[in-house]
Scaffold this active site. Structure first.
Site, PDB file in Angstrom:
ATOM      1  N   ASP A  89       0.819  -1.219   0.000  1.00 12.74           N
ATOM      2  CA  ASP A  89       0.000   0.000   0.000  1.00 12.74           C
ATOM      3  C   ASP A  89       0.849   1.264   0.000  1.00 12.74           C
ATOM      4  OD1 ASP A  89      -2.392  -1.373   0.032  1.00 12.74           O
ATOM      5  OD2 ASP A  89      -2.587  -1.328   2.215  1.00 12.74           O
ATOM      6  N   ARG A 143       0.308   2.791  17.189  1.00 11.41           N
ATOM      7  CA  ARG A 143      -0.158   3.887  16.337  1.00 11.41           C
ATOM      8  C   ARG A 143       0.041   5.279  16.924  1.00 11.41           C
ATOM      9  NH1 ARG A 143       0.721   1.109  12.081  1.00 11.41           N
ATOM     10  NH2 ARG A 143      -0.809  -0.499  11.586  1.00 11.41           N
ATOM     11  N   ASP A 156      -6.909   1.643  12.680  1.00 12.44           N
ATOM     12  CA  ASP A 156      -5.615   2.325  12.702  1.00 12.44           C
ATOM     13  C   ASP A 156      -5.726   3.786  12.288  1.00 12.44           C
ATOM     14  OD1 ASP A 156      -4.239   0.123  13.661  1.00 12.44           O
ATOM     15  OD2 ASP A 156      -3.950  -0.713  11.660  1.00 12.44           O
ATOM     16  N   SER A 177      -2.458  -8.363   4.775  1.00  9.09           N
ATOM     17  CA  SER A 177      -2.006  -7.098   5.338  1.00  9.09           C
ATOM     18  C   SER A 177      -1.430  -7.402   6.722  1.00  9.09           C
ATOM     19  CB  SER A 177      -3.189  -6.128   5.449  1.00  9.09           C
ATOM     20  OG  SER A 177      -2.881  -5.116   6.374  1.00  9.09           O
TER      21      SER A 177
END
Ligand code: ARG
Length: 415
Positions: free
Chosen positions: A23, A107, A136, A186
């Site tokens: 990504d 995060r 996220d 992912s």
């Protein structure tokens, strides 16, 4: 109607949170094409090199190959351990009783660091590779906006309207290299855990295939003899393994290795995301599982029944706040004041048996343990005065007995 997405069509400089995966690699090229911007890239080291120590050099090279103006790799492991992992252990942070927040706690730290770089380089927007469906994005956006309301957040995955297949096509057309594994899942990885999503994992009626795991030995192939370890704690923080003191990073890495060897911490979870979607998740969290289990046991041992039951509520609230991306909410600090107070006395050692996918606490010791053999034993004469029961039990039960009789009376009348 107000447009909610990007405010401008062109940006001078964008900071991209870059993992080197599919990504964000596609994004690095797309952002240059789409916004005419110079792209700065930032990769946070949260210990994801557990799997491959060379990967940060590769990521940096890839960033420059794909046109990055300047790349930052920042080692945040120590801060991650001290300010994010340790509080999670102290809060026994298991979302919905299962998931030890490994991705969730990374995060806010990444977001805070990104804001620092953006300010230093005079960058007006931060881009990241989160979809508009997951958790996220919430964690990153809420935190960075709290630290720098003036910096815009760009989410190309919302903007560009490409599915995964189209991204792969875009990557092929633009000579963006893709790792084999990336084609399917992912992945998010750090010192505290690894999560894998997408592909067949999105089918809850099918068992997750073995190839979505990469850290842990399948329990059936784990050693046939159990291994015992002891973990030392002080102030609720793990400080040593098998009697040897070590810093947080080393300790977690060593426990990680042992956990992987014995197939510990493989999780399959039907999870409730913040926005209310159900999501099928898979994790490998060997160190997190072992450490939280050990901590929880020792904390329970040194705390009263009342402290324990209230702590469960506080832990749950803390865990939900953090999962839901509200790291910056002052309630977290307030809950931590309580959590830290309880943890002052969480000191001692916990013995754990690792065997074929299980990590079981089998013994514990603490100078502050509230266990008293003399009081509890059924075997010898004890100083516990059992005669007290004649007085205590009638008093303890009085209101419940009255309630029972009143309910019976009501039911007889209304039959
Ligand atoms: N469901 C987990 C969480 O919300 C894991 C997210 C994993 N992210 C990823 N990019 N694979 O914390």
């Amino acid at each position: 109607m107000n447009k909610l997405g990007p405010k401008k069509q062109q940006y001078n400089k964008i900071l991209l949170m870059y993992s080197g995966g599919l990504d964000t690699s596609v994004m690095l090229v797309w952002l240059q094409e789409h916004y005419g911007a110079e792209i700065y890239t930032f990769t946070a080291d949260l210990g994801q090199e557990l799997a491959d120590p060379k990967q940060f050099q590769e990521i940096e090279k890839k960033a420059y190959d794909l046109g990055a103006k300047k790349h930052y790799t920042i080692d945040l492991r120590e801060q991650f351990v001290e300010e994010y992992i340790f509080p999670t252990i102290k809060a026994n942070g298991l979302y919905q009783g299962v998931y030890p927040l490994s991705t969730a706690i990374g995060r806010p730290l990444i977001a805070i660091e990104a804001v620092k770089i953006a300010k230093k380089e005079d960058i007006e927007a931060i881009a990241h590779g989160c979809t508009g469906k997951g958790n996220d994005q919430i964690r990153i956006n809420v935190t960075s906006k709290a630290y720098a309301p003036e910096i815009e957040i760009l989410q190309p995955l919302i903007e560009w309207n490409m599915g995964r297949d189209e991204e792969i096509l875009y990557a092929q057309e633009h000579n963006i290299p893709i790792k084999a594994e990336n084609k399917k899942y992912s992945i998010d990885e750090n010192l505290f855990g690894r999560s894998a999503e997408c592909d067949v994992i999105e089918r809850p009626e099918i068992e997750p295939p073995e190839d979505c795991k990469s850290w842990t030995t399948p329990p059936s192939q784990a050693p046939d003899t159990p291994e015992y370890i002891t973990i030392n704690f002080k102030n609720g923080i793990p400080t040593g393994l098998n009697g040897e003191n070590m810093n947080g990073i080393t300790l977690i890495e060593k426990i990680h290795e042992l956990g992987c060897k014995h197939g510990i911490g493989r999780i399959e979870h039907m999870e409730d995301r913040t926005i209310g979607l159900k999501s099928r998740e898979t994790y490998e969290v060997p160190a997190a599982m072992i450490l939280i289990k050990a901590h929880k046991d020792l904390e329970k041992y040194v705390s009263t029944k009342h402290e324990n039951s209230f702590k469960t509520l506080v832990d749950q609230k803390w865990t939900e706040l953090v999962y839901d991306g509200l790291w910056v909410d002052p309630l977290r600090n307030a809950l931590e004041a309580f959590i830290n107070e309880i943890n002052k006395k969480v000191e001692g050692k916990v013995k754990i048996k690792l065997f074929k996918g299980n990590a079981d606490v089998v013994a514990r010791e603490s100078p502050y343990g509230l266990y008293d053999l003399n009081l509890i034993t059924y075997e010898t004469k004890s100083s516990f005065n059992q005669n007290l029961s004649y007085g205590f039990i009638p008093l303890w039960g009085i209101q419940s007995r009255m309630g029972f009789l009143a309910k019976k009376k009501f039911e007889e009348k209304n039959d």
